[in-house]
Design an enzyme around this catalytic site. Structure first.
Site, PDB file in Angstrom:
ATOM      1  N   GLU A  96       1.014  -0.939  -0.325  1.00  0.00           N
ATOM      2  CA  GLU A  96      -0.120  -0.028  -0.155  1.00  0.00           C
ATOM      3  C   GLU A  96       1.205   1.074  -0.101  1.00  0.00           C
ATOM      4  O   GLU A  96       1.039   2.116   1.445  1.00  0.00           O
ATOM      5  CB  GLU A  96      -1.246  -0.188   1.380  1.00  0.00           C
ATOM      6  CG  GLU A  96      -1.325  -1.402   1.658  1.00  0.00           C
ATOM      7  CD  GLU A  96      -1.513  -1.066   2.703  1.00  0.00           C
ATOM      8  OE1 GLU A  96      -1.793  -0.709   3.993  1.00  0.00           O
ATOM      9  OE2 GLU A  96      -2.992  -2.425   3.485  1.00  0.00           O
ATOM     10  N   PRO A  97       1.525   1.566  -1.043  1.00  0.00           N
ATOM     11  CA  PRO A  97       1.902   2.657  -0.751  1.00  0.00           C
ATOM     12  C   PRO A  97       1.641   3.463  -1.453  1.00  0.00           C
ATOM     13  O   PRO A  97       0.553   3.941  -2.429  1.00  0.00           O
ATOM     14  CB  PRO A  97       3.325   2.366  -1.830  1.00  0.00           C
ATOM     15  CG  PRO A  97       2.891   0.927  -3.044  1.00  0.00           C
ATOM     16  CD  PRO A  97       1.981   0.902  -2.257  1.00  0.00           C
TER      17      PRO A  97
ATOM     18  N   ARG B 140       3.236   7.576  -0.061  1.00  0.00           N
ATOM     19  CA  ARG B 140       4.522   8.827  -0.413  1.00  0.00           C
ATOM     20  C   ARG B 140       5.130   8.628  -1.460  1.00  0.00           C
ATOM     21  O   ARG B 140       6.114   9.277  -1.752  1.00  0.00           O
ATOM     22  CB  ARG B 140       4.546   8.733   0.798  1.00  0.00           C
ATOM     23  CG  ARG B 140       5.984  10.190   1.129  1.00  0.00           C
ATOM     24  CD  ARG B 140       6.930   9.681   2.546  1.00  0.00           C
ATOM     25  NE  ARG B 140       6.226   9.691   3.602  1.00  0.00           N
ATOM     26  CZ  ARG B 140       5.051  11.003   4.229  1.00  0.00           C
ATOM     27  NH1 ARG B 140       5.431  12.405   4.217  1.00  0.00           N
ATOM     28  NH2 ARG B 140       4.344  10.165   5.399  1.00  0.00           N
TER      29      ARG B 140
ATOM     30  N   CYS C 179      -3.068  34.126   8.737  1.00  0.00           N
ATOM     31  CA  CYS C 179      -3.138  34.514   9.917  1.00  0.00           C
ATOM     32  C   CYS C 179      -3.234  33.678  11.554  1.00  0.00           C
ATOM     33  O   CYS C 179      -3.415  33.384  12.221  1.00  0.00           O
ATOM     34  CB  CYS C 179      -4.444  35.284  10.717  1.00  0.00           C
ATOM     35  SG  CYS C 179      -4.904  36.285   9.467  1.00  0.00           S
TER      36      CYS C 179
HETATM   37  C1  LIG Z   1      -0.861   5.700   5.770  1.00  0.00           C
HETATM   38  C2  LIG Z   1      -1.569   4.459   5.160  1.00  0.00           C
HETATM   39  C3  LIG Z   1      -0.908   3.969   3.995  1.00  0.00           C
HETATM   40  C4  LIG Z   1       0.236   5.158   3.313  1.00  0.00           C
HETATM   41  O1  LIG Z   1       1.656   5.679   4.045  1.00  0.00           O
HETATM   42  P1  LIG Z   1       2.623   5.773   2.398  1.00  0.00           P
HETATM   43  O2  LIG Z   1       3.289   6.627   4.062  1.00  0.00           O
HETATM   44  O3  LIG Z   1       2.232   6.733   1.780  1.00  0.00           O
HETATM   45  O4  LIG Z   1       3.239   5.153   2.314  1.00  0.00           O
HETATM   46  C5  LIG Z   1      -0.776   2.922   3.427  1.00  0.00           C
HETATM   47  N1  LIG Z   1      -1.950   2.085   4.031  1.00  0.00           N
HETATM   48  C6  LIG Z   1      -1.865   2.331   5.919  1.00  0.00           C
HETATM   49  C7  LIG Z   1      -3.318   1.403   6.005  1.00  0.00           C
HETATM   50  C8  LIG Z   1      -2.132   4.088   5.780  1.00  0.00           C
HETATM   51  O5  LIG Z   1      -2.381   4.505   6.389  1.00  0.00           O
END
Ligand SMILES: *Cc1c(COP(=O)(O)O)cnc(C)c1O
Length: 413
Positions: A273-274, A276, A341
C-alpha cells in the site's frame, strides 16, 4: 526529484520550465511529473516481480483522479480509507476487485458501499468492526472477504504522528488477539478470512522494522494454517520513505530482498500500500513571492502559498527543500511564510536560500504526497490548481477553485 532539474538557469519539470507553467496557470500551483510517478510504480512492480503481487496505491497521499487513473493504467489497485475514496477510485477506473478498504472507523454505510462494489477485502481493525461487516454482509446476503490488521508492536522510528505499529497506537489488533478474531471470522457465514495485513508507519527510511514485523506476521499465518484458516494474501502495508532533505532511504529492492523469501515460502500473494513513495517526489508546489519584510531580527519572504495549501511543515514540522525557479548564486538566511493569520503558517525557518524578491518564483519540493490531499480553504483561500507534465506536454488536472466554489455547499442564507 529526478524530474525537476535546472537547465540553463531555469528550473524544469521534465521538458517544461516551471516559470512557463506559473505564467499559464497562475500560482500557487501544484506541478507533477508523470514520468516520476511511472518510474516509482515500476520500481516497486519490478522489485516484487518474482512473486504474485498487487500494488494498491494509498490514495490518501494524492487522490487526484488523473493520477489515480494513471496508476490504474499501470496495473495498480487502490488502498482506500473512506467511502469518498471508494467513490474516487471507481471514478478513476479502479475495479472493485483491486480495492482494499482500510481504516479504524468504517461506518455501516461505508461498509455497505464497499460490499456493493465487491472490494477485494476489508482490513479489519477491531472485533467490533468485524461484527459490523458480518451484520451488513448478512443484510445483503453477500460474503465479505476480510484481512485482519495486525499491530505487530514494532517501533518504526519515524515521526510519532505517522507511527502506527506500536501497542500505544490506535491501529490494528494485537498479536495475542488475532487468532480469536480469525476464528470468529472462520465460523461466520458472511465473512471469509482471506488475508492478513500490517502497516507500521510512514516515511520509514530503514526497512528493518518492516522486516521484523513481516516475520511476526508470518508466524501468525503459519499458526492460522494449523487451525484450518488458509490465507491467500499477505499485505506488508506502505510507508517506504523518500528523500526530503538528505535522507538516503532504503527502497523496494532492499525490502523485497529481505521479505520475499518469507512470503514466497508461505505461498501467498503479496499486497502492498505505498502512497508517499510513488507520488512524494513527483510533485512541487510553485509559489510567487509577494513581499519581503525585514523586522531587524529576521528577514521574511512572504509567498502566495500557505499552510492551507501544504500543511506538512505546520503539522509535522516537516522539511521541504525550497528552490528558486530562476537559478540564483547569492544566498541569505530567511523565513519563508504564507499570508495566513497563524504563526504556524511557514514553509521554512532560518533557512539559507537563494535571494529572492517580490514577484520571484519559488518551488517547494517533494510536495506530491500529502500536499494537495491535505489542502483546505482556511482563510477562505480557494485551493490551487494541479498540473500534470509529460515530456514537453502539460495539462490541467484540477482547476483553481473559485470564490463561487467556496460558498457552493452553503444554504439557508
Ligand atoms: C497512510 C497509509 C498508507 C500509505 O502510507 P505511505 O507512507 O504514504 O506509503 C498505507 N496503508 C495504510 C493503512 C495507511 O494508513
Amino acid at each position: 526529484m529526478e524530474e525537476f532539474q535546472y537547465r540553463g538557469g531555469a528550473l524544469f519539470c521534465e521538458e517544461v520550465p516551471l516559470a512557463d507553467l506559473a505564467e499559464r496557470y497562475g500560482t500557487p500551483l501544484y506541478v507533477y511529473s508523470e514520468k516520476s510517478i511511472q518510474d516509482r510504480f515500476r520500481a516497486l512492480d519490478e522489485a516484487y516481480a518474482s512473486i504474485p503481487h498487487l500494488i494498491c496505491y494509498a490514495m490518501k497521499a494524492n487522490d487526484n483522479l488523473s493520477i489515480v487513473r494513471l496508476l490504474a493504467g499501470l496495473g495498480a489497485g487502490a488502498d482506500i480509507v473512506s467511502g469518498g475514496e471508494l467513490f474516487r477510485a471507481r471514478q478513476a477506473g479502479v475495479p472493485g476487485s483491486r480495492i482494499i478498504f482500510a481504516g479504524v472507523g468504517k461506518t455501516r454505510a461505508e461498509i455497505a458501499q464497499a460490499i456493493d462494489e465487491d472490494v477485494l477485502l476489508f482490513n479489519v481493525e477491531s472485533p467490533a468492526e468485524l461484527e459490523a461487516i458480518a451484520a451488513v454482509g448478512k443484510e445483503k446476503g453477500r460474503t465479505a472477504r476480510i484481512a485482519v490488521r495486525v499491530n505487530p508492536d514494532v517501533d518504526p522510528q519515524t515521526h510519532p504522528y505517522i507511527s502506527t505499529g506500536l501497542k500505544k497506537n490506535k491501529f490494528g489488533i494485537g498479536a495475542d488477539h488475532v487468532l480469536e478474531v480469525y476464528r470468529r471470522a472462520r465460523d461466520e457465514a458472511f465473512l471469509e478470512p482471506v488475508g492478513i495485513q500490517m502497516h507500521i508507519g510512514s516515511q520509514l527510511v530503514h526497512v528493518q522494522p518492516i522486516v521484523d514485523a513481516v516475520g511476526r506476521v508470518a508466524d501468525l499465518v503459519q499458526r492460522l494454517r494449523d487451525e484450518g484458516v488458509a490465507l491467500r494474501y499477505f499485505d506488508v502495508g506502505g510507508g517506504l520513505g523518500i528523500r526530503y532533505r538528505d535522507e538516503a532511504p532504503e527502497g523496494p529492492s532492499e525490502l523485497a530482498e529481505r521479505v520475499l523469501p518469507t512470503i514466497r515460502d508461505l505461498g501467498v500473494t503479496l499486497l502492498c500500500e505505498p502512497g508517499r513513495f510513488i507520488v512524494g517526489n513527483a510533485g512541487a508546489l510553485v509559489t510567487r513571492v509577494v513581499y519581503r519584510k525585514d523586522n531587524g531580527a529576521k528577514t521574511f519572504v512572504i509567498v502566495d502559498a500557505a499552510m492551507n495549501d501544504l500543511i506538512r511543515p505546520s503539522l509535522y514540522d516537516a522539511h521541504h527543500e525550497i528552490w528558486s525557479v530562476e537559478w540564483r548564486d547569492e544566498r541569505e538566511i530567511v523565513d519563508v511564510v504564507g499570508p495566513i493569520c497563524e504563526s504556524g503558517d511557514f514553509f521554512a525557518h532560518d533557512r539559507s536560500l537563494p535571494v529572492s524578491g517580490s514577484g520571484d518564483l519559488l518551488a517547494i519540493m517533494s510536495a506530491g504526497a500529502y500536499g494537495f490531499a491535505m489542502a483546505s480553504t482556511y482563510n477562505a483561500r480557494p485551493r490551487p490548481s494541479e498540473v500534470l507534465v509529460t515530456g514537453c506536454q502539460h495539462r490541467l488536472i484540477r482547476r483553481r477553485e473559485t470564490y463561487q466554489d467556496l460558498i457552493r455547499a452553503e444554504e439557508g442564507l
